[in-house]
Write a protein that holds these residues in place. Sequence first.
Motif, PDB file in Angstrom:
ATOM      1  N   LEU A 140       0.827  -1.216   0.000  1.00  0.00           N
ATOM      2  CA  LEU A 140       0.000   0.000   0.000  1.00  0.00           C
ATOM      3  C   LEU A 140       0.857   1.260   0.000  1.00  0.00           C
ATOM      4  O   LEU A 140       0.489   2.263  -0.620  1.00  0.00           O
ATOM      5  CB  LEU A 140      -0.966  -0.024   1.190  1.00  0.00           C
ATOM      6  N   ASN A 141       2.001   1.234   0.674  1.00  0.00           N
ATOM      7  CA  ASN A 141       2.917   2.384   0.630  1.00  0.00           C
ATOM      8  C   ASN A 141       3.417   2.624  -0.789  1.00  0.00           C
ATOM      9  O   ASN A 141       3.580   3.773  -1.212  1.00  0.00           O
ATOM     10  CB  ASN A 141       4.108   2.176   1.571  1.00  0.00           C
ATOM     11  N   HIS A 142       3.652   1.556  -1.530  1.00  0.00           N
ATOM     12  CA  HIS A 142       4.076   1.680  -2.929  1.00  0.00           C
ATOM     13  C   HIS A 142       2.976   2.363  -3.749  1.00  0.00           C
ATOM     14  O   HIS A 142       3.261   3.224  -4.590  1.00  0.00           O
ATOM     15  CB  HIS A 142       4.397   0.292  -3.494  1.00  0.00           C
ATOM     16  N   ALA A 143       1.730   1.995  -3.466  1.00  0.00           N
ATOM     17  CA  ALA A 143       0.601   2.629  -4.162  1.00  0.00           C
ATOM     18  C   ALA A 143       0.502   4.109  -3.804  1.00  0.00           C
ATOM     19  O   ALA A 143       0.195   4.943  -4.665  1.00  0.00           O
ATOM     20  CB  ALA A 143      -0.702   1.913  -3.815  1.00  0.00           C
ATOM     21  N   VAL A 144       0.795   4.449  -2.564  1.00  0.00           N
ATOM     22  CA  VAL A 144       0.775   5.861  -2.139  1.00  0.00           C
ATOM     23  C   VAL A 144       1.893   6.622  -2.833  1.00  0.00           C
ATOM     24  O   VAL A 144       1.686   7.703  -3.385  1.00  0.00           O
ATOM     25  CB  VAL A 144       0.911   5.971  -0.598  1.00  0.00           C
ATOM     26  N   ARG A 145       3.086   6.050  -2.821  1.00  0.00           N
ATOM     27  CA  ARG A 145       4.276   6.720  -3.346  1.00  0.00           C
ATOM     28  C   ARG A 145       4.225   6.926  -4.863  1.00  0.00           C
ATOM     29  O   ARG A 145       4.598   7.981  -5.354  1.00  0.00           O
ATOM     30  CB  ARG A 145       5.508   5.900  -2.978  1.00  0.00           C
ATOM     31  N   TYR A 146       3.773   5.916  -5.591  1.00  0.00           N
ATOM     32  CA  TYR A 146       3.909   5.964  -7.045  1.00  0.00           C
ATOM     33  C   TYR A 146       2.606   5.975  -7.835  1.00  0.00           C
ATOM     34  O   TYR A 146       2.618   6.275  -9.024  1.00  0.00           O
ATOM     35  CB  TYR A 146       4.748   4.773  -7.526  1.00  0.00           C
ATOM     36  N   TYR A 147       1.485   5.620  -7.214  1.00  0.00           N
ATOM     37  CA  TYR A 147       0.239   5.489  -7.971  1.00  0.00           C
ATOM     38  C   TYR A 147      -0.901   6.349  -7.431  1.00  0.00           C
ATOM     39  O   TYR A 147      -2.065   6.052  -7.657  1.00  0.00           O
ATOM     40  CB  TYR A 147      -0.181   4.014  -8.033  1.00  0.00           C
ATOM     41  N   ASN A 148      -0.566   7.367  -6.686  1.00  0.00           N
ATOM     42  CA  ASN A 148      -1.534   8.378  -6.246  1.00  0.00           C
ATOM     43  C   ASN A 148      -2.623   7.872  -5.313  1.00  0.00           C
ATOM     44  O   ASN A 148      -3.703   8.454  -5.274  1.00  0.00           O
ATOM     45  CB  ASN A 148      -2.178   9.069  -7.459  1.00  0.00           C
ATOM     46  N   LEU A 149      -2.374   6.800  -4.570  1.00  0.00           N
ATOM     47  CA  LEU A 149      -3.322   6.425  -3.521  1.00  0.00           C
ATOM     48  C   LEU A 149      -3.221   7.507  -2.448  1.00  0.00           C
ATOM     49  O   LEU A 149      -2.119   7.843  -2.015  1.00  0.00           O
ATOM     50  CB  LEU A 149      -2.963   5.048  -2.941  1.00  0.00           C
ATOM     51  N   PRO A 150      -4.339   8.092  -2.042  1.00  0.00           N
ATOM     52  CA  PRO A 150      -4.274   9.230  -1.114  1.00  0.00           C
ATOM     53  C   PRO A 150      -3.550   8.933   0.205  1.00  0.00           C
ATOM     54  O   PRO A 150      -2.782   9.756   0.683  1.00  0.00           O
ATOM     55  CB  PRO A 150      -5.746   9.569  -0.857  1.00  0.00           C
ATOM     56  N   SER A 151      -3.811   7.761   0.797  1.00  0.00           N
ATOM     57  CA  SER A 151      -3.132   7.417   2.048  1.00  0.00           C
ATOM     58  C   SER A 151      -3.167   5.903   2.239  1.00  0.00           C
ATOM     59  O   SER A 151      -3.977   5.209   1.637  1.00  0.00           O
ATOM     60  CB  SER A 151      -3.794   8.105   3.244  1.00  0.00           C
ATOM     61  N   ASN A 152      -2.289   5.438   3.099  1.00  0.00           N
ATOM     62  CA  ASN A 152      -2.229   4.021   3.415  1.00  0.00           C
ATOM     63  C   ASN A 152      -3.197   3.756   4.560  1.00  0.00           C
ATOM     64  O   ASN A 152      -3.002   4.262   5.665  1.00  0.00           O
ATOM     65  CB  ASN A 152      -0.805   3.638   3.813  1.00  0.00           C
ATOM     66  N   PRO A 153      -4.249   2.965   4.340  1.00  0.00           N
ATOM     67  CA  PRO A 153      -5.214   2.713   5.414  1.00  0.00           C
ATOM     68  C   PRO A 153      -4.608   1.962   6.597  1.00  0.00           C
ATOM     69  O   PRO A 153      -5.167   1.974   7.686  1.00  0.00           O
ATOM     70  CB  PRO A 153      -6.313   1.884   4.736  1.00  0.00           C
ATOM     71  N   MET A 154      -3.454   1.353   6.420  1.00  0.00           N
ATOM     72  CA  MET A 154      -2.807   0.660   7.535  1.00  0.00           C
ATOM     73  C   MET A 154      -2.184   1.628   8.526  1.00  0.00           C
ATOM     74  O   MET A 154      -1.867   1.235   9.647  1.00  0.00           O
ATOM     75  CB  MET A 154      -1.736  -0.305   7.021  1.00  0.00           C
ATOM     76  N   SER A 155      -2.016   2.873   8.132  1.00  0.00           N
ATOM     77  CA  SER A 155      -1.367   3.831   9.027  1.00  0.00           C
ATOM     78  C   SER A 155      -2.207   4.125  10.269  1.00  0.00           C
ATOM     79  O   SER A 155      -1.673   4.588  11.276  1.00  0.00           O
ATOM     80  CB  SER A 155      -1.052   5.130   8.286  1.00  0.00           C
ATOM     81  N   THR A 156      -3.506   3.846  10.224  1.00  0.00           N
ATOM     82  CA  THR A 156      -4.361   4.099  11.380  1.00  0.00           C
ATOM     83  C   THR A 156      -4.687   2.833  12.168  1.00  0.00           C
ATOM     84  O   THR A 156      -5.375   2.901  13.170  1.00  0.00           O
ATOM     85  CB  THR A 156      -5.687   4.761  10.943  1.00  0.00           C
ATOM     86  N   VAL A 157      -4.188   1.694  11.698  1.00  0.00           N
ATOM     87  CA  VAL A 157      -4.484   0.417  12.339  1.00  0.00           C
ATOM     88  C   VAL A 157      -3.234  -0.094  13.041  1.00  0.00           C
ATOM     89  O   VAL A 157      -2.132   0.018  12.505  1.00  0.00           O
ATOM     90  CB  VAL A 157      -4.949  -0.618  11.278  1.00  0.00           C
ATOM     91  N   ASP A 158      -3.404  -0.640  14.235  1.00  0.00           N
ATOM     92  CA  ASP A 158      -2.266  -1.249  14.937  1.00  0.00           C
ATOM     93  C   ASP A 158      -1.767  -2.443  14.141  1.00  0.00           C
ATOM     94  O   ASP A 158      -2.560  -3.221  13.607  1.00  0.00           O
ATOM     95  CB  ASP A 158      -2.677  -1.723  16.332  1.00  0.00           C
ATOM     96  N   ARG A 159      -0.457  -2.592  14.099  1.00  0.00           N
ATOM     97  CA  ARG A 159       0.133  -3.745  13.411  1.00  0.00           C
ATOM     98  C   ARG A 159      -0.094  -4.994  14.253  1.00  0.00           C
ATOM     99  O   ARG A 159       0.016  -4.951  15.479  1.00  0.00           O
ATOM    100  CB  ARG A 159       1.629  -3.550  13.209  1.00  0.00           C
ATOM    101  N   MET A 160      -0.366  -6.082  13.590  1.00  0.00           N
ATOM    102  CA  MET A 160      -0.509  -7.339  14.334  1.00  0.00           C
ATOM    103  C   MET A 160       0.869  -7.962  14.524  1.00  0.00           C
ATOM    104  O   MET A 160       1.812  -7.657  13.793  1.00  0.00           O
ATOM    105  CB  MET A 160      -1.452  -8.297  13.610  1.00  0.00           C
ATOM    106  N   GLY A 161       0.975  -8.824  15.504  1.00  0.00           N
ATOM    107  CA  GLY A 161       2.224  -9.518  15.740  1.00  0.00           C
ATOM    108  C   GLY A 161       3.199  -8.689  16.549  1.00  0.00           C
ATOM    109  O   GLY A 161       2.860  -7.683  17.153  1.00  0.00           O
ATOM    110  N   SER A 162       4.452  -9.151  16.528  1.00  0.00           N
ATOM    111  CA  SER A 162       5.497  -8.520  17.309  1.00  0.00           C
ATOM    112  C   SER A 162       6.796  -8.530  16.523  1.00  0.00           C
ATOM    113  O   SER A 162       7.035  -9.417  15.713  1.00  0.00           O
ATOM    114  CB  SER A 162       5.691  -9.296  18.617  1.00  0.00           C
ATOM    115  N   LYS A 163       7.638  -7.542  16.782  1.00  0.00           N
ATOM    116  CA  LYS A 163       8.941  -7.474  16.119  1.00  0.00           C
ATOM    117  C   LYS A 163       9.872  -8.567  16.618  1.00  0.00           C
ATOM    118  O   LYS A 163      10.718  -9.056  15.893  1.00  0.00           O
ATOM    119  CB  LYS A 163       9.603  -6.118  16.373  1.00  0.00           C
ATOM    120  N   LYS A 164       9.731  -8.928  17.880  1.00  0.00           N
ATOM    121  CA  LYS A 164      10.637  -9.895  18.480  1.00  0.00           C
ATOM    122  C   LYS A 164      10.198 -11.313  18.147  1.00  0.00           C
ATOM    123  O   LYS A 164       9.018 -11.636  18.181  1.00  0.00           O
ATOM    124  CB  LYS A 164      10.671  -9.725  19.991  1.00  0.00           C
ATOM    125  N   THR A 165      11.170 -12.164  17.872  1.00  0.00           N
ATOM    126  CA  THR A 165      10.860 -13.572  17.624  1.00  0.00           C
ATOM    127  C   THR A 165      10.752 -14.299  18.953  1.00  0.00           C
ATOM    128  O   THR A 165      11.172 -13.788  19.992  1.00  0.00           O
ATOM    129  CB  THR A 165      11.951 -14.236  16.759  1.00  0.00           C
TER     130      THR A 165
END
Length: 179
Positions: A140-165
Amino acid sequence: MSVSKDPARGTYYVQCWYKDWTGKRCKKTKRGFKTKKAANEWEADFLRQMEGTPNMTLNAFYDLYCKDMEKKLRNTTKLNKANMIESKILPYLGEKKLTEITPLDILSWQNAIQDERTSNGLHYRDSYLRSISNQLSATLNHAVRYYNLPSNPMSTVDRMGSKKTEEMKEANDEREEHR
């Protein structure tokens, strides 16, 4: 821009003109559609891709994304991305248009993925869930950056999972116990 029936094959085909990224006028023909509706849908998606508008489905955009990333990524990275996107994202969100994907759609998708189980009946690890989430965000960030998507809808949603293994968590827990 026409959909026609091929009497010899009994299927439909599309012929349309478009401008490529250099502005050159090109003709595209695609054959083998079983229904006129399928041919019309393919034509509309194809023309949107060529225009670079984000009003295409995530499935259609994924094809563009793969072409754009072809030279930038190593083969193993491409394979990992493709596996995650094609098996965990597109079955849920692939038919939605990029402009119509909402934070609520993403939340529903996250809940569905978190309920899935591996072949041996276990839930996915938090680090894997984070990786899947990152793939959708990157697309979705690629669509925002290069294809004129107004915003990434994931930016308002908490990410699932964790960075740590899991291994890192266990090692950190052991260190805490020894202190």
